[in-house]
Design a protein around this motif. Structure first.
Motif, PDB file in Angstrom:
ATOM      1  N   ILE A 120       0.931  -1.172  -0.100  1.00 51.06           N
ATOM      2  CA  ILE A 120      -0.044   0.088  -0.059  1.00 51.06           C
ATOM      3  C   ILE A 120       0.985   1.169   0.133  1.00 51.06           C
ATOM      4  CG2 ILE A 120      -1.583   1.477   1.283  1.00 51.06           C
ATOM      5  CD1 ILE A 120      -2.740  -1.378   2.255  1.00 51.06           C
ATOM      6  N   LEU A 121       1.950   1.287   0.744  1.00 50.54           N
ATOM      7  CA  LEU A 121       2.808   2.578   0.965  1.00 50.54           C
ATOM      8  C   LEU A 121       3.676   2.407  -0.347  1.00 50.54           C
ATOM      9  CD1 LEU A 121       4.145   2.018   4.619  1.00 50.54           C
ATOM     10  CD2 LEU A 121       2.316   3.810   3.831  1.00 50.54           C
ATOM     11  N   CYS A 122       3.993   1.492  -0.905  1.00 51.96           N
ATOM     12  CA  CYS A 122       4.520   1.560  -2.275  1.00 51.96           C
ATOM     13  C   CYS A 122       3.781   2.167  -3.203  1.00 51.96           C
ATOM     14  CB  CYS A 122       5.262   0.239  -2.500  1.00 51.96           C
ATOM     15  SG  CYS A 122       6.306   0.215  -4.009  1.00 51.96           S
ATOM     16  N   TYR A 123       2.588   1.710  -3.558  1.00 54.12           N
ATOM     17  CA  TYR A 123       1.645   2.115  -4.355  1.00 54.12           C
ATOM     18  C   TYR A 123       1.433   3.699  -4.096  1.00 54.12           C
ATOM     19  CZ  TYR A 123      -2.268   3.409  -7.235  1.00 54.12           C
ATOM     20  OH  TYR A 123      -2.909   3.924  -8.356  1.00 54.12           O
ATOM     21  N   LEU A 124       0.947   4.125  -2.820  1.00 59.44           N
ATOM     22  CA  LEU A 124       0.964   5.502  -2.669  1.00 59.44           C
ATOM     23  C   LEU A 124       2.216   6.419  -2.943  1.00 59.44           C
ATOM     24  CD1 LEU A 124      -1.248   5.153   0.606  1.00 59.44           C
ATOM     25  CD2 LEU A 124      -2.051   5.710  -1.709  1.00 59.44           C
ATOM     26  N   LYS A 125       3.326   5.804  -2.562  1.00 60.62           N
ATOM     27  CA  LYS A 125       4.460   6.562  -2.959  1.00 60.62           C
ATOM     28  C   LYS A 125       4.621   6.595  -4.538  1.00 60.62           C
ATOM     29  CE  LYS A 125       9.049   7.171  -0.856  1.00 60.62           C
ATOM     30  NZ  LYS A 125      10.021   6.287  -0.102  1.00 60.62           N
ATOM     31  N   TRP A 126       4.351   5.879  -5.150  1.00 64.41           N
ATOM     32  CA  TRP A 126       4.578   5.911  -6.565  1.00 64.41           C
ATOM     33  C   TRP A 126       3.518   6.940  -6.955  1.00 64.41           C
ATOM     34  CZ3 TRP A 126       0.989   5.034 -10.615  1.00 64.41           C
ATOM     35  CH2 TRP A 126       1.397   5.185 -11.705  1.00 64.41           C
ATOM     36  N   LYS A 127       2.255   6.748  -6.743  1.00 64.89           N
ATOM     37  CA  LYS A 127       1.279   7.852  -7.095  1.00 64.89           C
ATOM     38  C   LYS A 127       1.789   9.264  -6.892  1.00 64.89           C
ATOM     39  CE  LYS A 127      -3.820   8.243  -7.165  1.00 64.89           C
ATOM     40  NZ  LYS A 127      -4.915   7.394  -6.482  1.00 64.89           N
ATOM     41  N   LYS A 128       2.215   9.602  -5.625  1.00 64.67           N
ATOM     42  CA  LYS A 128       2.498  10.824  -5.357  1.00 64.67           C
ATOM     43  C   LYS A 128       3.823  11.347  -6.653  1.00 64.67           C
ATOM     44  CE  LYS A 128       4.711  13.842  -1.618  1.00 64.67           C
ATOM     45  NZ  LYS A 128       5.423  13.694  -0.554  1.00 64.67           N
ATOM     46  N   TRP A 129       4.618  10.256  -6.621  1.00 64.63           N
ATOM     47  CA  TRP A 129       5.604  10.706  -7.415  1.00 64.63           C
ATOM     48  C   TRP A 129       5.181  10.998  -8.981  1.00 64.63           C
ATOM     49  CZ3 TRP A 129       7.648   7.872 -11.607  1.00 64.63           C
ATOM     50  CH2 TRP A 129       8.943   7.914 -12.018  1.00 64.63           C
ATOM     51  N   ALA A 130       4.300  10.058  -9.154  1.00 62.40           N
ATOM     52  CA  ALA A 130       3.895  10.304 -10.738  1.00 62.40           C
ATOM     53  C   ALA A 130       3.033  11.551 -10.836  1.00 62.40           C
ATOM     54  CB  ALA A 130       2.801   9.036 -10.913  1.00 62.40           C
ATOM     55  N   LYS A 131       2.249  11.949  -9.801  1.00 63.18           N
ATOM     56  CA  LYS A 131       1.484  13.189 -10.079  1.00 63.18           C
ATOM     57  C   LYS A 131       2.311  14.329  -9.755  1.00 63.18           C
ATOM     58  CE  LYS A 131      -2.955  11.830  -8.080  1.00 63.18           C
ATOM     59  NZ  LYS A 131      -4.139  12.090  -6.969  1.00 63.18           N
ATOM     60  N   GLU A 132       3.378  14.326  -9.308  1.00 64.31           N
ATOM     61  CA  GLU A 132       4.401  15.290  -9.195  1.00 64.31           C
ATOM     62  C   GLU A 132       5.075  15.390 -10.851  1.00 64.31           C
ATOM     63  OE1 GLU A 132       7.552  14.334  -6.561  1.00 64.31           O
ATOM     64  OE2 GLU A 132       6.296  15.052  -4.754  1.00 64.31           O
ATOM     65  N   ARG A 133       4.931  14.511 -11.595  1.00 65.74           N
ATOM     66  CA  ARG A 133       5.521  14.564 -12.964  1.00 65.74           C
ATOM     67  C   ARG A 133       4.373  14.622 -13.930  1.00 65.74           C
ATOM     68  NH1 ARG A 133       8.619  12.772  -9.263  1.00 65.74           N
ATOM     69  NH2 ARG A 133      10.836  12.814  -9.560  1.00 65.74           N
ATOM     70  N   GLY A 134       3.053  15.015 -13.577  1.00 67.53           N
ATOM     71  CA  GLY A 134       2.144  15.089 -14.346  1.00 67.53           C
ATOM     72  C   GLY A 134       1.260  14.039 -14.961  1.00 67.53           C
ATOM     73  N   TRP A 135       1.411  12.791 -14.155  1.00 69.94           N
ATOM     74  CA  TRP A 135       0.529  11.764 -14.632  1.00 69.94           C
ATOM     75  C   TRP A 135      -0.975  11.945 -14.041  1.00 69.94           C
ATOM     76  CZ3 TRP A 135      -1.504   7.710 -11.528  1.00 69.94           C
ATOM     77  CH2 TRP A 135      -1.882   6.485 -12.349  1.00 69.94           C
ATOM     78  N   GLU A 136      -1.871  11.286 -14.560  1.00 70.70           N
ATOM     79  CA  GLU A 136      -3.312  11.181 -14.146  1.00 70.70           C
ATOM     80  C   GLU A 136      -3.652  12.806 -14.444  1.00 70.70           C
ATOM     81  OE1 GLU A 136      -4.983   7.973 -11.619  1.00 70.70           O
ATOM     82  OE2 GLU A 136      -4.140   9.755 -10.606  1.00 70.70           O
TER      83      GLU A 136
END
Length: 134
Positions: free
Chosen positions: A118-134
């Motif tokens: 869960i923490l790995c996915y949430l960390k990736w999601k935060k990282w991805a949003k910082e780079r314009g994903w979603e």
């Protein structure tokens, strides 16, 4: 320093390096007095930390939540039906206790072992949003 990688939920992501990259598959095992369980984990080639494919992590989490949640709900219904037939259920406190116990069991059997995913996915999601994903 800006990370030039574009987020891709289908590619391995290391939670320590915070980047997509190559991985190696390692075996992890746990044993008790009667048996030994072995499973495979994906580890980053650079830092050897565990990671995973975000899309796969999310799908596994959703599937297991629905599976365990469904089993616990089914058990609740059976327990309440058995008790209701034998004794008139005039006290709604029993239903509250049964539901609270099932939520505790859900947390124990589903949430606790998967906190790393869960923490790995949430960390990736935060990282991805910082780079314009979603």
């Amino acid at each position: 320093m800006t990370d030039p990688q574009k987020p891709d939920p289908n590619v391995f992501w290391c939670k320590k390096c915070q980047c997509h990259g190559e991985f190696v598959v390692k075996e992890k095992s746990a044993s008790d007095s009667q048996s030994t369980s072995t499973w495979e984990i994906k580890c980053c080639k650079i830092c050897a930390a565990e990671g995973g494919e975000p899309k796969e992590l999310k799908e596994d989490l959703i599937f297991s939540a629905l599976f365990f949640g469904g089993i616990i709900l089914f058990i609740d219904v059976i327990i309440i039906a058995i008790i209701y037939k034998r004794v008139e259920l005039t006290n709604p406190t029993f239903i509250l206790v049964a539901i609270s116990a099932s939520l505790f069991l859900f947390a124990l059997f589903w949430f606790a072992p998967r906190i790393g995913d869960i923490l790995c996915y949430l960390k990736w999601k935060k990282w991805a949003k910082e780079r314009g994903w979603e």
